[in-house]
Design an enzyme around this catalytic site. Structure first.
Site, PDB file in Angstrom:
ATOM      1  N   HIS A   1       0.830  -1.195   0.000  1.00 11.32           N
ATOM      2  CA  HIS A   1       0.000   0.000   0.000  1.00 11.32           C
ATOM      3  C   HIS A   1       0.870   1.253   0.000  1.00 11.32           C
ATOM      4  O   HIS A   1       1.900   1.316   0.669  1.00 11.32           O
ATOM      5  CB  HIS A   1      -0.931   0.010   1.206  1.00 11.32           C
ATOM      6  CG  HIS A   1      -2.084  -0.938   1.062  1.00 11.32           C
ATOM      7  ND1 HIS A   1      -2.466  -1.438  -0.160  1.00 11.32           N
ATOM      8  CD2 HIS A   1      -2.949  -1.454   1.959  1.00 11.32           C
ATOM      9  CE1 HIS A   1      -3.511  -2.226   0.013  1.00 11.32           C
ATOM     10  NE2 HIS A   1      -3.826  -2.259   1.295  1.00 11.32           N
TER      11      HIS A   1
ATOM     12  N   LYS B   1     -13.149   5.497   7.294  1.00 15.54           N
ATOM     13  CA  LYS B   1     -13.544   6.515   6.314  1.00 15.54           C
ATOM     14  C   LYS B   1     -15.064   6.602   6.199  1.00 15.54           C
ATOM     15  O   LYS B   1     -15.638   7.672   5.994  1.00 15.54           O
ATOM     16  CB  LYS B   1     -12.929   6.165   4.952  1.00 15.54           C
ATOM     17  CG  LYS B   1     -13.211   7.161   3.834  1.00 15.54           C
ATOM     18  CD  LYS B   1     -12.347   6.849   2.628  1.00 15.54           C
ATOM     19  CE  LYS B   1     -12.714   7.752   1.458  1.00 15.54           C
ATOM     20  NZ  LYS B   1     -13.774   7.186   0.628  1.00 15.54           N
TER      21      LYS B   1
END
Length: 933
Positions: free
Chosen positions: A157, A595
């Site tokens: 990532h 999120k």
């Protein structure tokens, strides 16, 4: 004032340790000498003045100092700003490395001062001492260790902004500075070491901090191999040494242990949102891992061959080793040279045969012919390799050389062979559920089953998929023309089949992003069936893959228990489990849940999901392993891994665990063997403790659950009110450097599911979302909503709940961990810094965030009894206090560059230099904050 003196002054003021302060002072002495050699005096004066002015402006709130700092930065050219950024960034990178060395020093000091009755905290020895004190016999303690199944998972990532070459130089410089301070060096050695430090810093400054070209998947694979080949490789056998030593200390015996820790990887195989991860790339990745691990074995075998200089004239060998040598001689005739050299040395002869077998495999990989690679791999497997090492160890024991086989080089190699095999780390494949559905839809259409699979409801899909899985025919006719994406999807499964044929351990699991229903699981089995990885015959399933659901959104976390119940009740999936040893892995997403629902809701939803999944799996008598998709920052599930493990609900603890290691977390935990050892021993310690822990029934459990639910709902409402505001997105994209983060060439995967310009909240990935908040010092994902939730609940309190909160903080692992992690992010938050970034509104969003911060601060201090945030974690607090004066100028330079970009950067002649300077500022702030996403 000299830079070295400034560091000394700020070090004293912040009260960081004397040892660390001395290390950093010496570092800045070298750095300043280099700056004086390269820059004019006025530049040096400004470089040193900036942190002084910043401390007065931001910490002492002197408006005149702020104005002077702003004027000085405004007067600089873009190239001048870039030069300042380079020096400050190098300073922070090297300071971060010094902090790692300081951690190592402290751990070593504590280890020296331990005793059997007082082992070092969070060590393996402490865990075994705990078992002994709890009354576990040696046999019972070994059984506990035997339950452990720990699988750290390295991902690619995009949260590591530093280049690989920069990381290596930092390590060298840090080591040499440590040598200079601690070792007794001769004058000549001291002079040489100083010169080497100067040269390395010169080279570091001459190296591009930010990559000039976008990272490829191949680059990511190479970077991952750096950590596997070094710190991870060195540390694994030490863990088993620690286990053996602890058992010898507390139980007076040294048993054989099963392999408790293996690595997995997503690098080169995580396809979700990354079109650059092709089937060919995944195949090349596993070959690259195979080459690297065999190369390491060859180096160790060569050392072992020199070590085992045992003559058969002095020690007889075991019958099994003699038979093994005879078999080797038939299949691999040694050259005349080796026959002559090792005629009377059977152990050396055996090791040489082993080396030849690995060299043959490597030759086939270099040749590149897939069939020959697979053919050669079957002749000598990793199991054969382990067995040969065991034969050598047993023969040594039979010959009276037991210690040679149980201590040192040979057992270390055996530990590595059992851990890494010939694959290094099992590769998982991950893909989004929508991609599977699209491929299955086309296969069902060309197979003339249905023309519109996607329009069916869930029950209809399940009936259809179940019938097709039981049908032996493939869906796609041999000559059928398939869409490119479907063909690629099927090729992925063919590569998985090839990996399994090469080495069953080389393929890990198949992970489904955004799993919403049982059909998402069965669709993967349809695709596997199409290429022969799955079949149904006479009521039995043959399956070569494990299918892993990934629950990411708040809604999916809330429903995951019900979904897994439906999955386990599926007669066909029951047979899938039977074919896979009745083990189900389930992955939980920490990034998207945050999120989606904000900090507290994400943590509570994950807690409830783990409770629910643990219960459902136990109710259905299914063995399970939870896979925690943690990121680097608190907003993405970051924090200390061992504390997170200790905070897991007891019903989900069964000795098995997986967790992701991402971005800058990898470079912190796996750059130095000493840090890697500490990280892994803390995890083993925590896993031993939670594996033997028994659920405690609290009389306040129902009250706790109700209160946490209220907090989650209220905090999520506050969070969603912020991000769902119609003006929020335009404010966020103007306030933060998100556009420039999206263009940073630090990863092969796009940061959003659309273009950088077209990205919106829904399409922006969680990593850059957090990264941008960190840059401007808001750190919203790590705490926002906590203030409103606590403020509202406590305002309704008659005085009893605050006492309950204090008790939960003192005694409840979950509540304390979540609250302390929020504190850490709040301590790194700096509202005054965030305020200097450009606003496109009247400051209302900044005001809302500030008010939320103040609410959270008041409530946390009230609950914890602290006078200020993070008072209970002085080491972190002191580090932040020391860093801040050097960080403030970086943020001010970044705001200046963002303003210039807004005014005339796009389309201007200076666009490239301005963008590069912005990239440098992002890299610099990330180094200062020790965090990206």
């Amino acid at each position: 004032m000299h830079w070295e003196k400034l560091v000394e002054t700020l070090g004293d003021k912040s009260e960081i340790s004397e040892e660390l302060s001395g290390q950093v002072e010496l570092l800045t002495h070298f750095l300043e000498d280099i700056v004086r050699d390269k820059e004019e005096e006025s530049f040096i004066e400004t470089l040193i003045a900036f942190p002084q002015l910043a401390a007065r402006a931001f910490d002492e709130h002197e408006d005149s100092a702020f104005d002077e700092l702003e004027e000085k930065i405004d007067a600089l050219s873009t190239d001048q700003i870039a030069r300042f950024l380079r020096y400050y960034t190098v300073f922070f990178h090297l300071m971060n490395s010094q902090e790692q060395r300081e951690i190592t020093r402290i751990n070593r000091e504590r280890a020296i001062n331990t005793s059997p009755d007082s082992p070092r905290g969070e060590s393996i020895a402490e865990a075994i001492y705990f078992l002994k004190e709890q009354g576990y016999s040696a046999e019972e303690a070994v059984a506990v260790i035997g339950k452990l199944d720990i699988q750290p998972t390295i991902t690619a990532h995009p949260t590591e902004a530093r280049r690989h070459s920069v990381l290596i130089k930092q390590q060298r410089i840090t080591k040499m500075i440590g040598d200079l301070r601690q070792q007794q060096l001769t004058p000549a050695e001291r002079k040489e070491t100083k010169m080497d430090i100067f040269n390395e810093i010169h080279l570091l400054l001459a190296t591009d901090e930010v990559r000039t070209e976008k990272v490829t998947v191949e680059d990511e694979v190479e970077n991952g191999m750096f950590y596997f080949r070094n710190a991870i490789w060195q540390t694994i056998p030490v863990l088993y040494d620690d286990l053996r030593n602890a058992f010898e200390t507390y139980y007076d015996e040294v048993p054989d242990f099963s392999t408790i820790l293996r690595y997995r990887s997503w690098i080169g195989s995580d396809r979700d949102g990354n079109p650059n991860v092709t089937p060919d790339v995944t195949w090349e990745t596993i070959l690259e891992q195979r080459k690297n691990v065999m190369d390491l074995y060859l180096q160790e075998l060569d050392d072992l061959r020199r070590y085992l200089s045992i003559s058969q004239n002095k020690y007889e060998i075991s019958d099994e080793l003699a038979a093994s040598l005879e078999k080797d001689q038939k299949n691999d005739t040694l050259s005349e040279r080796y026959q002559r050299l090792y005629n009377q040395e059977p152990y050396r002869r055996k090791v040489t045969h082993m080396m030849h077998k690995l060299q043959h495999q490597l030759a086939m990989i270099e040749e590149g012919n897939v069939d020959r690679i697979l053919e050669e791999a079957k002749k000598y497997t990793s199991e054969d390799f382990v067995h040969d090492l065991e034969i050598i160890a047993e023969s040594l024991s039979e010959s009276g050389l037991t210690d040679v086989g149980t201590e040192g080089a040979l057992p270390h190699l055996l530990s590595r062979a059992r851990t890494f095999g010939f694959h290094m780390a099992g590769l998982d494949v991950r893909q989004h559920s929508e991609i599977h559905e699209a491929a299955v839809s086309e296969l069902l259409r060309v197979g003339q089953v249905t023309d519109d699979y996607s329009s069916l409801d869930e029950e209809e899909k399940l009936d259809l998929l179940t019938n097709e899985l039981k049908n032996p025919r493939p869906l796609s006719p041999v000559q059928a023309h398939l869409e490119e994406e479907t063909s690629k999807m099927l090729e992925v499964y063919r590569v998985i089949g090839r990996m399994i044929e090469l080495d069953p351990n080389s393929f890990g699991n198949y992970i489904i992003s955004m799993t919403h229903g049982v059909s998402d699981m069965l669709e993967v089995l349809i695709l596997a069936k199409e290429v022969g990885l799955w079949s149904y015959e006479d009521g039995r399933v043959m399956s070569q893959i494990d299918v892993v659901p990934l629950f990411e959104t708040i809604e999916d976390l809330e429903e995951c228990g019900h979904l897994m119940t439906d999955i386990y009740e599926s007669p066909l999936y029951k047979k899938q489990l039977e074919a896979r040893d009745n083990l189900q892995e389930i992955m939980l997403g920490y990034s998207d849940s945050n999120k989606d629902g904000g900090y507290w809701m994400a943590n509570w939803a994950l807690e409830k999901a783990q409770r629910s999944l643990g219960k459902v799996c136990r109710d259905f008598d299914v063995d399970f392993r939870l896979f925690h998709g943690r990121g680097g920052t608190v907003g993405r599930g970051g924090g200390r891994s061992n504390q997170a493990i200790l905070a897991l609900p007891p019903i989900s603890n069964n000795g098995r665990i997986r967790f992701t290691e991402q971005g800058e977390v990898i470079s912190f935990r796996y750059s130095l063997p000493s840090i890697t050892r500490r990280h892994l021993e803390q995890i083993v310690n925590a896993m031993i403790r939670v594996t033997v822990s028994k659920p405690e029934t609290s009389p306040h459990q129902e009250k706790f659950n109700d209160t946490m639910e209220q907090m989650a709902q209220r905090s999520m409402q506050a969070y969603r009110n912020l991000i769902d505001d119609e003006g929020f997105w335009s404010w966020y994209t103007a306030k933060t450097p998100i556009e420039h983060i999206s263009r940073l060439p630090i990863a092969s995967r796009p940061v959003s599911r659309g273009s950088a310009k077209a990205a919106d909240f829904e399409n922006l990935r969680a990593i850059p979302w957090v990264f941008a908040w960190t840059q401007v010092r808001y750190n919203v994902p790590g705490w926002f909503g906590v203030g409103t939730a606590l403020d509202e609940i406590l305002s309704e309190d008659d005085g009893t709940l605050i006492k309950q909160f204090r008790q939960w903080y003192k005694e409840g692992v979950f509540f304390k961990t979540v609250l302390d992690n929020a504190q850490r992010e709040m301590a790194r938050t700096h509202i005054q810094t965030a305020n200097i970034y450009r606003d496109i509104d009247d400051g209302s969003f900044h005001k809302r965030i500030t008010e939320e911060f103040d609410k959270a601060e008041r409530a946390i201090k009230k609950i914890t009894g602290q006078q200020y945030i993070l008072e209970n974690s002085q080491v972190i607090k002191k580090s932040i206090r020391f860093r801040n004066p050097f960080t403030y100028p970086l943020n001010m330079m970044q705001t200046e560059l963002l303003d210039r970009w807004q005014q005339d950067g796009e389309g201007h002649d200076a666009e490239e230099s301005l963008r590069n300077a912005l990239f440098l500022s992002i890299n610099g702030v990330a180094a200062a904050m020790q965090s990206t996403g």
